[in-house]
Design an enzyme around this catalytic site. Structure first.
Site, short mmCIF file in Angstrom:
data_model
loop_
_atom_site.label_atom_id
_atom_site.label_comp_id
_atom_site.label_asym_id
_atom_site.label_seq_id
_atom_site.Cartn_x
_atom_site.Cartn_y
_atom_site.Cartn_z
N LYS A 9 -26.24 23.40 -53.65
CA LYS A 9 -27.56 22.76 -53.54
C LYS A 9 -28.48 23.24 -54.67
O LYS A 9 -28.16 24.22 -55.36
CB LYS A 9 -28.15 23.06 -52.16
CG LYS A 9 -27.30 22.54 -50.99
CD LYS A 9 -27.99 22.85 -49.66
CE LYS A 9 -27.08 22.61 -48.48
NZ LYS A 9 -27.75 22.91 -47.20
N TYR A 49 -27.16 13.18 -45.26
CA TYR A 49 -27.73 13.90 -44.12
C TYR A 49 -28.17 12.97 -43.00
O TYR A 49 -29.01 13.36 -42.17
CB TYR A 49 -28.90 14.77 -44.59
CG TYR A 49 -28.45 16.05 -45.28
CD1 TYR A 49 -27.65 16.98 -44.61
CD2 TYR A 49 -28.84 16.35 -46.58
CE1 TYR A 49 -27.24 18.16 -45.22
CE2 TYR A 49 -28.43 17.53 -47.20
CZ TYR A 49 -27.63 18.43 -46.52
OH TYR A 49 -27.23 19.60 -47.12
N PHE A 57 -36.93 18.82 -39.69
CA PHE A 57 -36.75 19.34 -41.05
C PHE A 57 -36.21 18.31 -42.04
O PHE A 57 -36.08 18.59 -43.23
CB PHE A 57 -35.85 20.59 -41.03
CG PHE A 57 -34.45 20.35 -40.51
CD1 PHE A 57 -33.46 19.80 -41.33
CD2 PHE A 57 -34.11 20.68 -39.20
CE1 PHE A 57 -32.17 19.58 -40.85
CE2 PHE A 57 -32.83 20.47 -38.73
CZ PHE A 57 -31.85 19.91 -39.55
N ARG A 85 -15.61 26.32 -44.71
CA ARG A 85 -16.72 26.67 -43.81
C ARG A 85 -16.75 28.18 -43.57
O ARG A 85 -17.82 28.77 -43.46
CB ARG A 85 -16.59 25.93 -42.47
CG ARG A 85 -16.79 24.42 -42.56
CD ARG A 85 -18.23 24.01 -42.66
NE ARG A 85 -18.98 24.25 -41.45
CZ ARG A 85 -20.20 23.77 -41.22
NH1 ARG A 85 -20.81 23.00 -42.14
NH2 ARG A 85 -20.84 24.06 -40.12
N THR A 91 -25.21 28.91 -40.98
CA THR A 91 -26.27 28.14 -41.66
C THR A 91 -27.41 29.04 -42.16
O THR A 91 -27.87 28.87 -43.29
CB THR A 91 -26.82 27.07 -40.70
OG1 THR A 91 -25.72 26.30 -40.20
CG2 THR A 91 -27.78 26.13 -41.41
N ARG A 102 -23.25 32.59 -47.86
CA ARG A 102 -24.62 32.66 -47.35
C ARG A 102 -24.97 34.08 -46.90
O ARG A 102 -26.10 34.52 -47.06
CB ARG A 102 -24.81 31.66 -46.20
CG ARG A 102 -24.84 30.20 -46.68
CD ARG A 102 -24.67 29.26 -45.51
NE ARG A 102 -24.84 27.85 -45.87
CZ ARG A 102 -24.55 26.85 -45.04
NH1 ARG A 102 -24.07 27.09 -43.83
NH2 ARG A 102 -24.72 25.60 -45.42
N ASN A 112 -30.00 27.50 -48.30
CA ASN A 112 -28.76 28.22 -48.01
C ASN A 112 -27.65 27.91 -49.01
O ASN A 112 -26.48 28.15 -48.77
CB ASN A 112 -28.32 27.99 -46.57
CG ASN A 112 -28.10 26.52 -46.26
OD1 ASN A 112 -28.11 25.69 -47.16
ND2 ASN A 112 -27.88 26.20 -45.01
N HIS A 115 -23.33 23.36 -49.24
CA HIS A 115 -22.91 22.49 -48.14
C HIS A 115 -21.38 22.45 -48.10
O HIS A 115 -20.74 22.47 -49.13
CB HIS A 115 -23.43 21.06 -48.36
CG HIS A 115 -22.77 20.07 -47.45
ND1 HIS A 115 -23.20 19.85 -46.17
CD2 HIS A 115 -21.66 19.30 -47.63
CE1 HIS A 115 -22.39 18.96 -45.59
NE2 HIS A 115 -21.45 18.61 -46.46
N GLU A 126 -18.03 12.04 -46.60
CA GLU A 126 -18.77 12.65 -47.70
C GLU A 126 -18.03 12.53 -49.03
O GLU A 126 -18.66 12.32 -50.08
CB GLU A 126 -19.05 14.13 -47.36
CG GLU A 126 -20.04 14.25 -46.21
CD GLU A 126 -20.14 15.65 -45.60
OE1 GLU A 126 -20.90 15.80 -44.63
OE2 GLU A 126 -19.46 16.58 -46.09
P1 IDP Z 1 -24.68 23.42 -42.14
O1 IDP Z 1 -25.11 23.18 -43.58
O2 IDP Z 1 -24.35 24.86 -41.90
O3 IDP Z 1 -23.59 22.48 -41.70
P2 IDP Z 1 -26.51 21.80 -40.52
O4 IDP Z 1 -26.96 22.18 -39.15
O5 IDP Z 1 -25.54 20.68 -40.65
O6 IDP Z 1 -25.97 23.13 -41.23
O7 IDP Z 1 -27.82 21.45 -41.35
C1 IDP Z 1 -27.73 20.84 -42.61
C2 IDP Z 1 -28.70 21.52 -43.55
O8 IDP Z 1 -30.03 21.27 -43.13
C3 IDP Z 1 -28.58 23.05 -43.58
O9 IDP Z 1 -27.56 23.50 -44.44
C4 IDP Z 1 -29.96 23.47 -44.04
O10 IDP Z 1 -30.08 23.37 -45.47
C5 IDP Z 1 -30.85 22.41 -43.39
N1 IDP Z 1 -31.39 22.87 -42.12
C6 IDP Z 1 -30.75 22.93 -40.94
N2 IDP Z 1 -31.55 23.40 -39.97
C7 IDP Z 1 -32.74 23.63 -40.55
C8 IDP Z 1 -33.99 24.14 -40.08
O11 IDP Z 1 -34.17 24.46 -38.91
N3 IDP Z 1 -34.98 24.25 -41.00
C9 IDP Z 1 -34.82 23.89 -42.30
N4 IDP Z 1 -33.67 23.41 -42.79
C10 IDP Z 1 -32.64 23.30 -41.94
MG MG Z 2 -23.61 20.41 -41.35
#
Ligand code: IDP
Ligand code: MG
Length: 148
Positions: A9, A49, A57, A85, A91, A102, A112, A115, A126
């Site tokens: 990212k 997304y 968010f 993963r 996350t 991470r 973070n 992806h 994707e």
């Molecule tokens: P992942 O990337 O570990 O699969 P997901 O829950 O699919 O996590 O969320 C996608 C992306 O959205 C995360 O990687 C992060 O960048 C962002 N994100 C998820 N939850 C939050 C939040 O509570 N606040 C801000 N950004 C978030």
């Molecule tokens: Mg995800």
């Protein structure tokens, strides 16, 4: 064999972590079958997304992921989706285990750095979205020393 979609990212690119992150996937033994960099369009980011579109968010996430270059990658290997993963970690960087990308490099939930697809269906979706041109079919000679 599975292929997974992995994307560095904009925060990872801004923080000069491209080499560090790509190196971890290479050293693990995964095979690179697609790689390019781009500043994603809002349309692409929203499609990627889409599952999160109702979340609070979401607007911030779209703004963040379209703010600069991302590095789009396709990595192939046995159970590549799960393996990627695990390399990536939880996350939120503050909760992610040390040893993960991470966990070692991040301190935030939103920022973070990376992806990774979470299931075969999302990986297929994707990869089609980010690599409509397809991925590379090639023989990596080192693979004979990766799997028995
Ligand atoms: P992942 O990337 O570990 O699969 P997901 O829950 O699919 O996590 O969320 C996608 C992306 O959205 C995360 O990687 C992060 O960048 C962002 N994100 C998820 N939850 C939050 C939040 O509570 N606040 C801000 N950004 C978030
Ligand atoms: Mg995800």
């Amino acid at each position: 064999m599975e292929t997974t979609y992995v994307m560095i990212k904009p925060d990872g690119v801004q923080r000069n972590l491209i080499g560090e992150i790509v190196g971890r996937f290479e050293r693990k033994g995964l095979k690179l079958v697609g790689m390019k960099a781009m500043v994603p369009t809002e349309e692409l980011a929203r499609a990627h997304y889409d599952v999160h579109k109702e979340r609070p968010f979401f607007p911030g996430l779209i703004k963040f992921v379209t703010s600069g270059p991302v590095v789009c990658m396709a990595w192939q290997g046995v159970e590549a989706i799960t393996v990627a993963r695990k390399l990536i970690g939880a996350t939120n960087g503050r909760q992610a285990e040390p040893g993960t990308i991470r966990g070692d490099l991040g301190m935030d939930m939103g920022f973070n750095m990376i992806h990774g697809s979470d299931a075969p269906e999302t990986a297929a979706f994707e990869l089609g979205l980010w690599f409509p041109e397809g991925t590379m079919d090639w023989e990596k000679t080192m693979t004979q020393w990766v799997y028995e």
